[in-house]
Motif scaffolding. Structure first.
Motif, PDB file in Angstrom:
ATOM      1  N   GLY A   1     -29.708  27.859-131.809  1.00 10.35           N
ATOM      2  CA  GLY A   1     -28.815  27.171-130.884  1.00 10.35           C
ATOM      3  C   GLY A   1     -27.370  27.176-131.362  1.00 10.35           C
ATOM      4  O   GLY A   1     -27.097  27.025-132.555  1.00 10.35           O
ATOM      5  N   HIS A   2     -26.436  27.379-130.422  1.00  5.46           N
ATOM      6  CA  HIS A   2     -25.004  27.331-130.737  1.00  5.46           C
ATOM      7  C   HIS A   2     -24.460  25.955-130.411  1.00  5.46           C
ATOM      8  O   HIS A   2     -24.591  25.470-129.278  1.00  5.46           O
ATOM      9  CB  HIS A   2     -24.243  28.388-129.925  1.00  5.46           C
ATOM     10  N   TYR A   3     -23.854  25.309-131.409  1.00  6.46           N
ATOM     11  CA  TYR A   3     -23.249  23.993-131.215  1.00  6.46           C
ATOM     12  C   TYR A   3     -22.062  24.155-130.284  1.00  6.46           C
ATOM     13  O   TYR A   3     -21.071  24.814-130.611  1.00  6.46           O
ATOM     14  CB  TYR A   3     -22.820  23.422-132.565  1.00  6.46           C
ATOM     15  N   THR A   4     -22.137  23.537-129.102  1.00  9.38           N
ATOM     16  CA  THR A   4     -21.183  23.808-128.021  1.00  9.38           C
ATOM     17  C   THR A   4     -19.742  23.411-128.334  1.00  9.38           C
ATOM     18  O   THR A   4     -18.814  23.975-127.746  1.00  9.38           O
ATOM     19  CB  THR A   4     -21.614  23.086-126.734  1.00  9.38           C
TER      20      THR A   4
ATOM     21  N   LEU B   1     -18.530  35.159-121.242  1.00 13.45           N
ATOM     22  CA  LEU B   1     -18.324  33.850-121.835  1.00 13.45           C
ATOM     23  C   LEU B   1     -16.843  33.457-121.803  1.00 13.45           C
ATOM     24  O   LEU B   1     -16.014  34.302-121.659  1.00 13.45           O
ATOM     25  CB  LEU B   1     -18.804  33.924-123.303  1.00 13.45           C
ATOM     26  N   THR B   2     -16.487  32.163-121.944  1.00 17.98           N
ATOM     27  CA  THR B   2     -15.068  31.804-122.111  1.00 17.98           C
ATOM     28  C   THR B   2     -14.808  30.892-123.273  1.00 17.98           C
ATOM     29  O   THR B   2     -15.709  30.312-123.799  1.00 17.98           O
ATOM     30  CB  THR B   2     -14.464  31.002-120.922  1.00 17.98           C
ATOM     31  N   LYS B   3     -13.550  30.798-123.644  1.00 14.03           N
ATOM     32  CA  LYS B   3     -13.138  30.020-124.797  1.00 14.03           C
ATOM     33  C   LYS B   3     -11.913  29.187-124.507  1.00 14.03           C
ATOM     34  O   LYS B   3     -11.064  28.975-125.343  1.00 14.03           O
ATOM     35  CB  LYS B   3     -12.860  30.962-125.963  1.00 14.03           C
ATOM     36  N   ALA B   4     -11.787  28.678-123.321  1.00 16.28           N
ATOM     37  CA  ALA B   4     -10.582  27.951-122.920  1.00 16.28           C
ATOM     38  C   ALA B   4     -10.268  26.796-123.870  1.00 16.28           C
ATOM     39  O   ALA B   4      -9.110  26.470-124.095  1.00 16.28           O
ATOM     40  CB  ALA B   4     -10.748  27.434-121.499  1.00 16.28           C
ATOM     41  N   GLN B   5     -11.289  26.151-124.460  1.00 19.98           N
ATOM     42  CA  GLN B   5     -11.051  24.978-125.292  1.00 19.98           C
ATOM     43  C   GLN B   5     -10.846  25.318-126.761  1.00 19.98           C
ATOM     44  O   GLN B   5     -10.641  24.438-127.577  1.00 19.98           O
ATOM     45  CB  GLN B   5     -12.244  24.022-125.168  1.00 19.98           C
ATOM     46  N   TYR B   6     -10.899  26.565-127.123  1.00 21.28           N
ATOM     47  CA  TYR B   6     -10.829  26.962-128.518  1.00 21.28           C
ATOM     48  C   TYR B   6      -9.457  27.513-128.884  1.00 21.28           C
ATOM     49  O   TYR B   6      -8.717  27.985-128.037  1.00 21.28           O
ATOM     50  CB  TYR B   6     -11.907  28.005-128.831  1.00 21.28           C
TER      51      TYR B   6
ATOM     52  N   SER C   1     -22.946  28.589-120.226  1.00 26.75           N
ATOM     53  CA  SER C   1     -23.583  27.333-119.835  1.00 26.75           C
ATOM     54  C   SER C   1     -24.740  27.042-120.777  1.00 26.75           C
ATOM     55  O   SER C   1     -25.264  27.940-121.440  1.00 26.75           O
ATOM     56  CB  SER C   1     -24.115  27.436-118.397  1.00 26.75           C
ATOM     57  N   ILE C   2     -25.149  25.777-120.844  1.00 22.80           N
ATOM     58  CA  ILE C   2     -26.269  25.389-121.693  1.00 22.80           C
ATOM     59  C   ILE C   2     -27.510  26.201-121.293  1.00 22.80           C
ATOM     60  O   ILE C   2     -27.847  26.313-120.120  1.00 22.80           O
ATOM     61  CB  ILE C   2     -26.579  23.896-121.549  1.00 22.80           C
ATOM     62  N   GLY C   3     -28.161  26.755-122.280  1.00 18.29           N
ATOM     63  CA  GLY C   3     -29.367  27.541-122.029  1.00 18.29           C
ATOM     64  C   GLY C   3     -29.122  29.018-121.827  1.00 18.29           C
ATOM     65  O   GLY C   3     -30.070  29.802-121.782  1.00 18.29           O
TER      66      GLY C   3
ATOM     67  N   GLN D   1     -26.931  29.060-125.995  1.00 21.77           N
ATOM     68  CA  GLN D   1     -25.920  28.001-125.935  1.00 21.77           C
ATOM     69  C   GLN D   1     -26.584  26.628-125.867  1.00 21.77           C
ATOM     70  O   GLN D   1     -27.432  26.359-125.017  1.00 21.77           O
ATOM     71  CB  GLN D   1     -25.023  28.211-124.698  1.00 21.77           C
ATOM     72  N   GLY D   2     -26.189  25.747-126.821  1.00 14.66           N
ATOM     73  CA  GLY D   2     -26.731  24.401-126.867  1.00 14.66           C
ATOM     74  C   GLY D   2     -27.656  24.195-128.044  1.00 14.66           C
ATOM     75  O   GLY D   2     -28.087  25.153-128.693  1.00 14.66           O
ATOM     76  N   THR D   3     -27.979  22.933-128.331  1.00 15.88           N
ATOM     77  CA  THR D   3     -28.862  22.620-129.453  1.00 15.88           C
ATOM     78  C   THR D   3     -29.933  21.602-129.055  1.00 15.88           C
ATOM     79  O   THR D   3     -30.458  20.871-129.900  1.00 15.88           O
ATOM     80  CB  THR D   3     -28.051  22.069-130.641  1.00 15.88           C
ATOM     81  N   SER D   4     -30.280  21.548-127.783  1.00 22.81           N
ATOM     82  CA  SER D   4     -31.318  20.630-127.328  1.00 22.81           C
ATOM     83  C   SER D   4     -32.689  21.133-127.771  1.00 22.81           C
ATOM     84  O   SER D   4     -32.842  22.278-128.212  1.00 22.81           O
ATOM     85  CB  SER D   4     -31.286  20.509-125.800  1.00 22.81           C
ATOM     86  N   LYS D   5     -33.709  20.292-127.632  1.00 23.38           N
ATOM     87  CA  LYS D   5     -35.066  20.682-128.027  1.00 23.38           C
ATOM     88  C   LYS D   5     -35.539  21.910-127.264  1.00 23.38           C
ATOM     89  O   LYS D   5     -36.158  22.813-127.837  1.00 23.38           O
ATOM     90  CB  LYS D   5     -36.027  19.513-127.786  1.00 23.38           C
ATOM     91  N   SER D   6     -35.242  21.955-125.975  1.00 31.56           N
ATOM     92  CA  SER D   6     -35.687  23.086-125.160  1.00 31.56           C
ATOM     93  C   SER D   6     -34.998  24.376-125.571  1.00 31.56           C
ATOM     94  O   SER D   6     -35.603  25.450-125.565  1.00 31.56           O
ATOM     95  CB  SER D   6     -35.423  22.806-123.675  1.00 31.56           C
TER      96      SER D   6
END
Length: 208
Positions: free
Chosen positions: A96-99, A45-50, A63-65, A84-89
């Motif tokens: 789900g992890h809030y991106t 995983l990466t955390k470039a934006q954190y 990536s999502i999913g 990763q992600g919080t979509s219905k799928s």
């Protein structure tokens, strides 16, 4: 009268079937905690934006999913997959992890969401001081519940950045509400210790 009885029976059966389906989906997305539990391997995983940590924990952003790791709640005797992600799928598969939030273990707010009638059905039994454990490719992280809040569905304060390692769990509320719930049940936990893959172990002083 007979037609009305048939309609009522049909509605009751439909409601029961939907709730049974929701429960089975949530239950199969969890695994019972075992003494020799093997942590699921996640991709890098990466955390470039954190914000930066004392020790770099992740190399790639998922990536999502993609699987991030596992959330274990001893109080519920359950382990939930974190996706990763919080979509219905995504929420059909687990938690789900809030991106836009930090990844687990980082010095910021990591937000996890789940359905109240599936994976997070048992959150209503969580109390302050209960422990939460997250296992990812970066390591093992222990959190202690510090606060439980019920907020309006439009309240986004649970997504705000935090000055220290925080794990926030959110789900719809009330738990037995039929339809679109008007509120959110929020569990806020602070990072108390970590054992990272690169060999760094650390305990944190938490607020009372």
């Amino acid at each position: 009268m007979r037609k009305l009885s048939i309609i009522l029976i049909g509605c009751g059966f439909t409601f029961f079937s939907w709730n049974l389906y929701s429960y089975l989906v949530g239950y199969t997305a969890t695994t019972t905690i075992e003494d020799s539990q093997v942590t699921r391997q996640a991709k890098m995983l990466t955390k470039a934006q954190y914000p930066k940590n004392d020790v770099e924990l992740y190399e790639d952003i998922p990536s999502i999913g993609e699987s991030i790791g596992d959330l274990t709640i001893p109080k519920l005797k359950r382990t939930f997959p974190i996706i990763q992600g919080t979509s219905k799928s995504v929420l059909k598969k687990g938690v789900g992890h809030y991106t836009k939030s930090a990844l687990p273990g980082e010095n910021n707010n990591s937000v996890l969401s789940g359905h109240r009638d599936t994976v997070f059905r048992g959150l209503k039994d969580i109390k302050v001081h209960d422990k939460l454990f997250v296992s990812t490719v970066a390591g093992e992280f222990e959190y202690v519940v510090k606060k439980i809040r019920i907020v309006d569905a439009k309240d986004k304060t649970s997504l705000m950045p935090r000055p220290r390692g925080t794990l926030t769990l959110t789900t719809c509320y009330p738990f037995n509400y039929i339809g679109r719930a008007p509120e959110r049940f929020v569990v806020v936990a602070e990072l108390t210790s970590q054992n990272t893959r690169n060999g760094h172990s650390k305990k944190f002083i938490t607020r009372p």
